[in-house]
Scaffold this motif. Sequence first.
Motif, PDB file in Angstrom:
ATOM      1  N   ALA A 106       0.817  -1.215   0.000  1.00  0.00           N
ATOM      2  CA  ALA A 106       0.000   0.000   0.000  1.00  0.00           C
ATOM      3  C   ALA A 106       0.849   1.262   0.000  1.00  0.00           C
ATOM      4  O   ALA A 106       0.514   2.249  -0.651  1.00  0.00           O
ATOM      5  CB  ALA A 106      -0.926  -0.004   1.218  1.00  0.00           C
ATOM      6  N   LYS A 107       1.979   1.223   0.737  1.00  0.00           N
ATOM      7  CA  LYS A 107       2.829   2.421   0.816  1.00  0.00           C
ATOM      8  C   LYS A 107       3.702   2.570  -0.405  1.00  0.00           C
ATOM      9  O   LYS A 107       4.329   3.592  -0.621  1.00  0.00           O
ATOM     10  CB  LYS A 107       3.715   2.361   2.074  1.00  0.00           C
ATOM     11  CG  LYS A 107       2.957   2.720   3.332  1.00  0.00           C
ATOM     12  CD  LYS A 107       3.883   3.083   4.479  1.00  0.00           C
ATOM     13  CE  LYS A 107       4.817   4.211   4.201  1.00  0.00           C
ATOM     14  NZ  LYS A 107       4.760   5.339   5.142  1.00  0.00           N
ATOM     15  N   LYS A 108       3.772   1.528  -1.179  1.00  0.00           N
ATOM     16  CA  LYS A 108       4.672   1.467  -2.322  1.00  0.00           C
ATOM     17  C   LYS A 108       6.090   1.830  -1.876  1.00  0.00           C
ATOM     18  O   LYS A 108       6.743   2.706  -2.439  1.00  0.00           O
ATOM     19  CB  LYS A 108       4.194   2.384  -3.457  1.00  0.00           C
ATOM     20  CG  LYS A 108       2.793   2.037  -3.956  1.00  0.00           C
ATOM     21  CD  LYS A 108       2.623   2.434  -5.400  1.00  0.00           C
ATOM     22  CE  LYS A 108       1.301   2.096  -6.052  1.00  0.00           C
ATOM     23  NZ  LYS A 108       0.276   1.392  -5.340  1.00  0.00           N
ATOM     24  N   ARG A 109       6.531   1.175  -0.819  1.00  0.00           N
ATOM     25  CA  ARG A 109       7.892   1.389  -0.325  1.00  0.00           C
ATOM     26  C   ARG A 109       8.853   0.687  -1.257  1.00  0.00           C
ATOM     27  O   ARG A 109       8.683  -0.485  -1.543  1.00  0.00           O
ATOM     28  CB  ARG A 109       8.064   0.785   1.068  1.00  0.00           C
ATOM     29  CG  ARG A 109       7.411   1.580   2.128  1.00  0.00           C
ATOM     30  CD  ARG A 109       8.112   1.407   3.455  1.00  0.00           C
ATOM     31  NE  ARG A 109       7.570   2.394   4.363  1.00  0.00           N
ATOM     32  CZ  ARG A 109       7.997   2.582   5.601  1.00  0.00           C
ATOM     33  NH1 ARG A 109       8.983   1.853   6.081  1.00  0.00           N
ATOM     34  NH2 ARG A 109       7.476   3.505   6.359  1.00  0.00           N
ATOM     35  N   PRO A 110       9.876   1.369  -1.730  1.00  0.00           N
ATOM     36  CA  PRO A 110      10.837   0.683  -2.569  1.00  0.00           C
ATOM     37  C   PRO A 110      11.672  -0.319  -1.767  1.00  0.00           C
ATOM     38  O   PRO A 110      12.317  -1.176  -2.319  1.00  0.00           O
ATOM     39  CB  PRO A 110      11.709   1.803  -3.122  1.00  0.00           C
ATOM     40  CG  PRO A 110      11.528   2.950  -2.186  1.00  0.00           C
ATOM     41  CD  PRO A 110      10.195   2.774  -1.540  1.00  0.00           C
ATOM     42  N   PRO A 162       3.668   1.947  10.011  1.00  0.00           N
ATOM     43  CA  PRO A 162       4.450   3.103   9.593  1.00  0.00           C
ATOM     44  C   PRO A 162       3.499   4.284   9.467  1.00  0.00           C
ATOM     45  O   PRO A 162       2.289   4.115   9.616  1.00  0.00           O
ATOM     46  CB  PRO A 162       4.974   2.682   8.218  1.00  0.00           C
ATOM     47  CG  PRO A 162       3.874   1.820   7.671  1.00  0.00           C
ATOM     48  CD  PRO A 162       3.237   1.125   8.870  1.00  0.00           C
ATOM     49  N   SER A 163       4.011   5.467   9.202  1.00  0.00           N
ATOM     50  CA  SER A 163       3.134   6.599   8.954  1.00  0.00           C
ATOM     51  C   SER A 163       2.257   6.289   7.739  1.00  0.00           C
ATOM     52  O   SER A 163       2.707   5.665   6.781  1.00  0.00           O
ATOM     53  CB  SER A 163       3.956   7.862   8.733  1.00  0.00           C
ATOM     54  OG  SER A 163       4.963   7.635   7.767  1.00  0.00           O
ATOM     55  N   ALA A 164       0.989   6.734   7.798  1.00  0.00           N
ATOM     56  CA  ALA A 164      -0.008   6.303   6.811  1.00  0.00           C
ATOM     57  C   ALA A 164       0.014   7.164   5.552  1.00  0.00           C
ATOM     58  O   ALA A 164      -1.004   7.765   5.170  1.00  0.00           O
ATOM     59  CB  ALA A 164      -1.396   6.302   7.445  1.00  0.00           C
ATOM     60  N   ASN A 165       1.159   7.259   4.934  1.00  0.00           N
ATOM     61  CA  ASN A 165       1.301   8.011   3.697  1.00  0.00           C
ATOM     62  C   ASN A 165       2.035   7.153   2.675  1.00  0.00           C
ATOM     63  O   ASN A 165       2.726   6.208   3.042  1.00  0.00           O
ATOM     64  CB  ASN A 165       2.118   9.284   3.946  1.00  0.00           C
ATOM     65  CG  ASN A 165       3.445   8.979   4.613  1.00  0.00           C
ATOM     66  OD1 ASN A 165       3.500   8.761   5.828  1.00  0.00           O
ATOM     67  ND2 ASN A 165       4.509   8.907   3.834  1.00  0.00           N
ATOM     68  N   ARG A 166       1.848   7.497   1.427  1.00  0.00           N
ATOM     69  CA  ARG A 166       2.646   6.869   0.388  1.00  0.00           C
ATOM     70  C   ARG A 166       4.106   7.198   0.660  1.00  0.00           C
ATOM     71  O   ARG A 166       4.444   8.282   1.142  1.00  0.00           O
ATOM     72  CB  ARG A 166       2.200   7.441  -0.961  1.00  0.00           C
ATOM     73  CG  ARG A 166       3.047   7.095  -2.113  1.00  0.00           C
ATOM     74  CD  ARG A 166       2.369   6.165  -3.117  1.00  0.00           C
ATOM     75  NE  ARG A 166       1.349   5.338  -2.543  1.00  0.00           N
ATOM     76  CZ  ARG A 166       0.094   5.254  -2.981  1.00  0.00           C
ATOM     77  NH1 ARG A 166      -0.293   5.960  -3.997  1.00  0.00           N
ATOM     78  NH2 ARG A 166      -0.766   4.453  -2.416  1.00  0.00           N
ATOM     79  N   VAL A 192       4.750  13.478   2.841  1.00  0.00           N
ATOM     80  CA  VAL A 192       4.809  13.873   4.256  1.00  0.00           C
ATOM     81  C   VAL A 192       3.834  13.042   5.077  1.00  0.00           C
ATOM     82  O   VAL A 192       2.839  12.536   4.577  1.00  0.00           O
ATOM     83  CB  VAL A 192       4.514  15.381   4.470  1.00  0.00           C
ATOM     84  CG1 VAL A 192       5.598  16.224   3.841  1.00  0.00           C
ATOM     85  CG2 VAL A 192       3.131  15.735   3.951  1.00  0.00           C
ATOM     86  N   SER A 193       4.145  12.927   6.374  1.00  0.00           N
ATOM     87  CA  SER A 193       3.325  12.111   7.260  1.00  0.00           C
ATOM     88  C   SER A 193       1.989  12.783   7.531  1.00  0.00           C
ATOM     89  O   SER A 193       1.910  13.996   7.702  1.00  0.00           O
ATOM     90  CB  SER A 193       4.065  11.865   8.566  1.00  0.00           C
ATOM     91  OG  SER A 193       5.219  11.107   8.306  1.00  0.00           O
ATOM     92  N   PRO A 194       0.906  12.002   7.566  1.00  0.00           N
ATOM     93  CA  PRO A 194      -0.437  12.545   7.716  1.00  0.00           C
ATOM     94  C   PRO A 194      -0.809  12.813   9.160  1.00  0.00           C
ATOM     95  O   PRO A 194      -0.539  12.005  10.042  1.00  0.00           O
ATOM     96  CB  PRO A 194      -1.310  11.430   7.151  1.00  0.00           C
ATOM     97  CG  PRO A 194      -0.536  10.184   7.412  1.00  0.00           C
ATOM     98  CD  PRO A 194       0.915  10.550   7.427  1.00  0.00           C
ATOM     99  N   LEU A 231       4.478  15.044  14.758  1.00  0.00           N
ATOM    100  CA  LEU A 231       5.830  14.694  14.320  1.00  0.00           C
ATOM    101  C   LEU A 231       6.072  13.258  14.770  1.00  0.00           C
ATOM    102  O   LEU A 231       5.658  12.891  15.880  1.00  0.00           O
ATOM    103  CB  LEU A 231       6.803  15.636  15.037  1.00  0.00           C
ATOM    104  CG  LEU A 231       8.267  15.545  14.715  1.00  0.00           C
ATOM    105  CD1 LEU A 231       8.522  16.118  13.335  1.00  0.00           C
ATOM    106  CD2 LEU A 231       9.079  16.328  15.760  1.00  0.00           C
ATOM    107  N   GLU A 232       6.737  12.461  13.939  1.00  0.00           N
ATOM    108  CA  GLU A 232       6.964  11.055  14.297  1.00  0.00           C
ATOM    109  C   GLU A 232       7.691  10.908  15.628  1.00  0.00           C
ATOM    110  O   GLU A 232       8.447  11.797  16.035  1.00  0.00           O
ATOM    111  CB  GLU A 232       7.785  10.347  13.223  1.00  0.00           C
ATOM    112  CG  GLU A 232       7.014  10.024  11.963  1.00  0.00           C
ATOM    113  CD  GLU A 232       7.200  11.058  10.902  1.00  0.00           C
ATOM    114  OE1 GLU A 232       7.560  12.216  11.236  1.00  0.00           O
ATOM    115  OE2 GLU A 232       6.967  10.724   9.726  1.00  0.00           O
ATOM    116  N   SER A 233       7.497   9.746  16.245  1.00  0.00           N
ATOM    117  CA  SER A 233       8.084   9.481  17.562  1.00  0.00           C
ATOM    118  C   SER A 233       9.614   9.496  17.528  1.00  0.00           C
ATOM    119  O   SER A 233      10.234   9.217  16.502  1.00  0.00           O
ATOM    120  CB  SER A 233       7.609   8.115  18.074  1.00  0.00           C
ATOM    121  OG  SER A 233       8.063   7.077  17.221  1.00  0.00           O
TER     122      SER A 233
HETATM  123 MG    MG Z   1       7.305   7.547   7.728  1.00  0.00          MG
END
Ligand code: MG
Length: 348
Positions: free
Chosen positions: A55-59, A143-147, A151-153, A181-183
């Motif tokens: 879903a995130k299309k993480r490379p 993970p953060s719920a963004n592609r 930027v993180s949502p 901001l992320e943890s």
């Molecule tokens: Mg992230």
Amino acid sequence: MSTNGPKILPMTDAALATAADEIVHGRLVAFPTETVYGLGADATSESAIARIFEAKKRPRFNPLIIHVADAKQAEKYVEFDARAKLVAESFWPGPISMVLKRKPGCAISLLAGAGLETLAIRAPDHKAAQALLQKCGVPLAAPSANRSGQVSPTTPQHVAESLSDVNDLSILAGGKCTVGLESTVLDLTGETPAILRHGAVTAEDLEPLIGPVTLPGADTGTDAPKSPGQTLRHYAPDLPIRLNAVDVAPDEALLAFGKTKFMGLRGGGFANDLPDERLQNLSPVGDLNEAAANLFAMLRRLDDSGAAGIAVMAVPETGLGLAINDRLKRAAAAQNQPAPLDQEATRG
Ligand code: MG
Ligand code: TXA
């Protein structure tokens, strides 16, 4: 099967029940935390975790944060030492993730931890996240719920926009994230605690509890740059890896993908004649999601099989195949270079 985009669920008991049901059936749920929205899945299910990367299309397969209700639940999965207890007592639930060693027999997916012996774990401080964790009873990898690359949502609408093409994604709405901001990521596996990623909990907050803390970019006395990604040890098998194999040697193990019927064994015979422990198929039907879910467990099994090396059949360069091939190439390349100094201690 419907093919709807993401749906935003206002926080009600019914929405919680739906979200928990999605999780226990291996599907994805985006949920609010105090830092950013997370894209969550059952952390104990390899195939659910594969869906996150899809879903995130993480490379790449980067390790994910594991979310638990509290320290008690964390202790089931990681070695929760004295320092971890101190940090948890002061800052959990809250915006700090701790990198700790997996316990033997730890039920968390290998893919969620990118094959590493450690996990980053935290208890989020948000009513909806806590309610979801209680209701589904399993830890949530998120993970953060963004592609990837965006930027993180911090609102449910951000999630819906960023992941607009993810079918049937449920987004549990919980307003705007208060931290945004992320943890903080705090590595407690070494002698000196190390912040790997800055966040709301700072070194100044931590040092009175656990002593000096090193920062990202700190001079460690070696040339190795201390930045996230580069300090992160990646799992690699000990055996030599041979990519794009079209046949297999009698002393090799085979990591297969798709049909193996016509793979030859050098010197005569077929790959299917290999002893069971030296033949693992990522996905006999050629499903990349299934292959991603099997990757780390199968590599480990073959690495322990007593073979002289691992031959790997080609995996298509599409979808999750990109991340699978990235990891296999790194595993193959790692053997041509000595591990950087700061990575030596916890390898193998
Ligand atoms: Mg992230
Ligand atoms: O605030 C947060 O942490 C959010 C919310 C959803 O909880 N999650 C988040 O996850 O930011 P993600 O996947 O975008 O970032 C995970 C970070 C990465 O920097 C990763 O390298 C690090 O945690 N990490 C995860 N496991 C690790 C491990 N075993 N060792 C070192 N770093 C790790």
